[in-house]
Design a protein around this motif. Structure first.
Motif, PDB file in Angstrom:
ATOM      1  N   ARG A  66       0.718  -1.073  -0.056  1.00  0.00           N
ATOM      2  CA  ARG A  66      -0.180   0.001  -0.054  1.00  0.00           C
ATOM      3  C   ARG A  66       0.926   1.275  -0.020  1.00  0.00           C
ATOM      4  O   ARG A  66       0.529   2.095  -0.597  1.00  0.00           O
ATOM      5  N   SER A  67       1.808   1.324   0.856  1.00  0.00           N
ATOM      6  CA  SER A  67       2.843   2.449   1.073  1.00  0.00           C
ATOM      7  C   SER A  67       3.338   2.623  -0.539  1.00  0.00           C
ATOM      8  O   SER A  67       3.698   3.748  -0.915  1.00  0.00           O
ATOM      9  N   PHE A  68       3.834   1.708  -1.199  1.00  0.00           N
ATOM     10  CA  PHE A  68       4.546   1.515  -2.200  1.00  0.00           C
ATOM     11  C   PHE A  68       3.743   2.200  -3.310  1.00  0.00           C
ATOM     12  O   PHE A  68       4.100   3.114  -4.094  1.00  0.00           O
ATOM     13  N   VAL A  69       2.577   1.725  -3.462  1.00  0.00           N
ATOM     14  CA  VAL A  69       1.600   2.141  -4.525  1.00  0.00           C
ATOM     15  C   VAL A  69       1.456   3.589  -4.079  1.00  0.00           C
ATOM     16  O   VAL A  69       1.325   4.386  -5.143  1.00  0.00           O
ATOM     17  N   GLY A  70       1.070   3.960  -3.029  1.00  0.00           N
ATOM     18  CA  GLY A  70       0.628   5.349  -2.674  1.00  0.00           C
ATOM     19  C   GLY A  70       1.769   6.469  -3.111  1.00  0.00           C
ATOM     20  O   GLY A  70       1.564   7.476  -3.648  1.00  0.00           O
ATOM     21  N   TYR A  71       3.137   5.967  -2.672  1.00  0.00           N
ATOM     22  CA  TYR A  71       4.214   7.002  -2.806  1.00  0.00           C
ATOM     23  C   TYR A  71       4.551   6.915  -4.418  1.00  0.00           C
ATOM     24  O   TYR A  71       4.890   8.038  -4.870  1.00  0.00           O
ATOM     25  N   CYS A  72       4.433   5.884  -5.237  1.00  0.00           N
ATOM     26  CA  CYS A  72       4.651   5.662  -6.297  1.00  0.00           C
ATOM     27  C   CYS A  72       3.552   6.701  -7.356  1.00  0.00           C
ATOM     28  O   CYS A  72       4.072   7.389  -7.976  1.00  0.00           O
TER      29      CYS A  72
ATOM     30  N   GLY B 274       7.583  13.517   0.321  1.00  0.00           N
ATOM     31  CA  GLY B 274       8.929  14.085  -0.252  1.00  0.00           C
ATOM     32  C   GLY B 274       9.917  13.202  -0.743  1.00  0.00           C
ATOM     33  O   GLY B 274      10.676  13.428  -1.755  1.00  0.00           O
ATOM     34  N   LEU B 275      10.393  12.312   0.102  1.00  0.00           N
ATOM     35  CA  LEU B 275      11.207  11.241  -0.196  1.00  0.00           C
ATOM     36  C   LEU B 275      11.162  10.567  -1.553  1.00  0.00           C
ATOM     37  O   LEU B 275      11.610  10.306  -2.693  1.00  0.00           O
ATOM     38  N   ALA B 276       9.748  10.107  -1.496  1.00  0.00           N
ATOM     39  CA  ALA B 276       9.370   9.194  -2.728  1.00  0.00           C
ATOM     40  C   ALA B 276       9.175  10.374  -4.044  1.00  0.00           C
ATOM     41  O   ALA B 276       9.519   9.502  -5.096  1.00  0.00           O
ATOM     42  N   ILE B 277       8.715  11.486  -3.858  1.00  0.00           N
ATOM     43  CA  ILE B 277       8.800  12.370  -5.128  1.00  0.00           C
ATOM     44  C   ILE B 277      10.295  12.735  -5.505  1.00  0.00           C
ATOM     45  O   ILE B 277      10.597  12.454  -6.800  1.00  0.00           O
ATOM     46  N   ALA B 278      11.262  12.775  -4.703  1.00  0.00           N
ATOM     47  CA  ALA B 278      12.462  12.843  -4.807  1.00  0.00           C
ATOM     48  C   ALA B 278      13.117  11.605  -5.742  1.00  0.00           C
ATOM     49  O   ALA B 278      13.893  11.954  -6.620  1.00  0.00           O
ATOM     50  N   VAL B 279      12.983  10.428  -4.958  1.00  0.00           N
ATOM     51  CA  VAL B 279      13.416   9.376  -5.722  1.00  0.00           C
ATOM     52  C   VAL B 279      12.835   9.052  -7.043  1.00  0.00           C
ATOM     53  O   VAL B 279      13.578   8.782  -7.881  1.00  0.00           O
ATOM     54  N   CYS B 280      11.675   9.428  -7.214  1.00  0.00           N
ATOM     55  CA  CYS B 280      11.006   9.283  -8.495  1.00  0.00           C
ATOM     56  C   CYS B 280      11.710  10.020  -9.510  1.00  0.00           C
ATOM     57  O   CYS B 280      11.861   9.862 -10.705  1.00  0.00           O
ATOM     58  N   GLY B 281      11.862  11.462  -8.994  1.00  0.00           N
ATOM     59  CA  GLY B 281      12.571  12.317  -9.991  1.00  0.00           C
ATOM     60  C   GLY B 281      13.871  12.036 -10.262  1.00  0.00           C
ATOM     61  O   GLY B 281      14.311  12.006 -11.470  1.00  0.00           O
ATOM     62  N   ILE B 282      14.656  11.602  -9.425  1.00  0.00           N
ATOM     63  CA  ILE B 282      16.100  11.217  -9.759  1.00  0.00           C
ATOM     64  C   ILE B 282      15.986   9.849 -10.420  1.00  0.00           C
ATOM     65  O   ILE B 282      16.768  10.117 -11.682  1.00  0.00           O
ATOM     66  N   MET B 283      15.275   8.872 -10.501  1.00  0.00           N
ATOM     67  CA  MET B 283      15.142   7.709 -11.395  1.00  0.00           C
ATOM     68  C   MET B 283      14.688   7.960 -12.385  1.00  0.00           C
ATOM     69  O   MET B 283      15.170   7.392 -13.529  1.00  0.00           O
TER      70      MET B 283
ATOM     71  N   ALA C  28       2.026   9.596  -6.120  1.00  0.00           N
ATOM     72  CA  ALA C  28       2.367  10.775  -5.791  1.00  0.00           C
ATOM     73  C   ALA C  28       3.682  11.035  -6.691  1.00  0.00           C
ATOM     74  O   ALA C  28       3.598  12.159  -7.101  1.00  0.00           O
ATOM     75  N   GLY C  29       4.634  10.208  -6.700  1.00  0.00           N
ATOM     76  CA  GLY C  29       5.871  10.607  -7.295  1.00  0.00           C
ATOM     77  C   GLY C  29       5.642  10.720  -8.980  1.00  0.00           C
ATOM     78  O   GLY C  29       6.029  11.772  -9.337  1.00  0.00           O
ATOM     79  N   MET C  30       5.053   9.724  -9.349  1.00  0.00           N
ATOM     80  CA  MET C  30       4.614   9.796 -10.763  1.00  0.00           C
ATOM     81  C   MET C  30       3.948  11.039 -11.247  1.00  0.00           C
ATOM     82  O   MET C  30       4.021  11.651 -12.239  1.00  0.00           O
TER      83      MET C  30
ATOM     84  N   PHE D 252      22.384  10.646 -12.839  1.00  0.00           N
ATOM     85  CA  PHE D 252      22.650  10.344 -11.562  1.00  0.00           C
ATOM     86  C   PHE D 252      23.760  10.911 -10.913  1.00  0.00           C
ATOM     87  O   PHE D 252      23.764  11.544  -9.771  1.00  0.00           O
ATOM     88  N   VAL D 253      24.798  10.542 -11.652  1.00  0.00           N
ATOM     89  CA  VAL D 253      26.227  10.988 -11.179  1.00  0.00           C
ATOM     90  C   VAL D 253      26.149  12.400 -10.684  1.00  0.00           C
ATOM     91  O   VAL D 253      26.836  13.231  -9.621  1.00  0.00           O
ATOM     92  N   THR D 254      25.698  13.311 -11.593  1.00  0.00           N
ATOM     93  CA  THR D 254      25.793  14.664 -11.714  1.00  0.00           C
ATOM     94  C   THR D 254      24.790  15.315 -10.368  1.00  0.00           C
ATOM     95  O   THR D 254      24.927  16.507  -9.889  1.00  0.00           O
ATOM     96  N   SER D 255      24.041  14.416  -9.944  1.00  0.00           N
ATOM     97  CA  SER D 255      22.791  14.866  -8.806  1.00  0.00           C
ATOM     98  C   SER D 255      23.663  14.578  -7.541  1.00  0.00           C
ATOM     99  O   SER D 255      22.784  15.019  -6.601  1.00  0.00           O
ATOM    100  N   LEU D 256      24.504  13.728  -7.635  1.00  0.00           N
ATOM    101  CA  LEU D 256      25.116  13.323  -6.231  1.00  0.00           C
ATOM    102  C   LEU D 256      25.520  14.401  -5.290  1.00  0.00           C
ATOM    103  O   LEU D 256      25.349  14.250  -4.241  1.00  0.00           O
TER     104      LEU D 256
END
Length: 157
Positions: free
Chosen positions: A5-11, A65-74, A13-15, A85-89
């Motif tokens: 449920r958490s995975f789906v909810g955060y996905c 916020g973390l889910a949205i950040a991970v989604c944006g980076i990926m 939001a991020g997408m 990814f390397v330039t965002s480190l």
């Protein structure tokens, strides 16, 4: 099931944020308010108010916020390759440092506020009286009471 449920909810939001935010950003500041109402509001309602992500009342939780950040980076990593990814480190590391310093600062502030609340509740004093003056008055009162051989009952800790 809670993880799913958490995975789906955060996905979701991020997408949605990554796909719609840039279009609303073309409207400037109004677009930011519009994005908050159209995107973040419903996502917060779904994940936190309805509690799709299963956040418990007495526990800290990772926000969207973390889910949205991970989604944006990926997303950028998949579209532009590993170089993105390397330039965002450096930015990611600075965000981690800032979050750590913010958490430490918040802990110190919360600890200080708890001391003040405990002091106020335990020792009512006159408004405007400094703590040092209050302690002097308290010591003087105890000295007078001891000299009169009157027992002072204090709260046990």
């Amino acid at each position: 099931m809670k993880f799913f449920r958490s995975f789906v909810g955060y996905c979701i939001a991020g997408m949605i944020v990554m796909s719609v935010w840039s279009q609303l950003g073309t409207y400037g500041i109004f677009g930011g308010f519009l994005a908050a109402v159209i995107i973040i509001g419903p996502m917060w309602y779904m994940n936190h108010y309805i509690n799709l992500t299963g956040n418990e009342d007495d526990a800290a939780f990772v926000d969207m916020g973390l889910a949205i950040a991970v989604c944006g980076i990926m997303r950028d990593t998949f579209i532009q390759g590993g170089h993105a990814f390397v330039t965002s480190l450096p930015t990611i590391l600075l965000v981690i440092v800032g979050a750590t310093l913010g958490g430490i600062t918040a802990a110190f502030i919360e600890k200080d506020m708890a001391k003040k609340t405990e002091f106020i509740n335990e020792n009512p004093r006159e408004p405007g009286l400094r703590r040092s003056d209050f302690e002097k008055l308290k010591e003087a009162k105890e000295k007078i009471l001891r000299s009169k051989q009157i027992k002072v009952f204090q709260k046990k800790k």
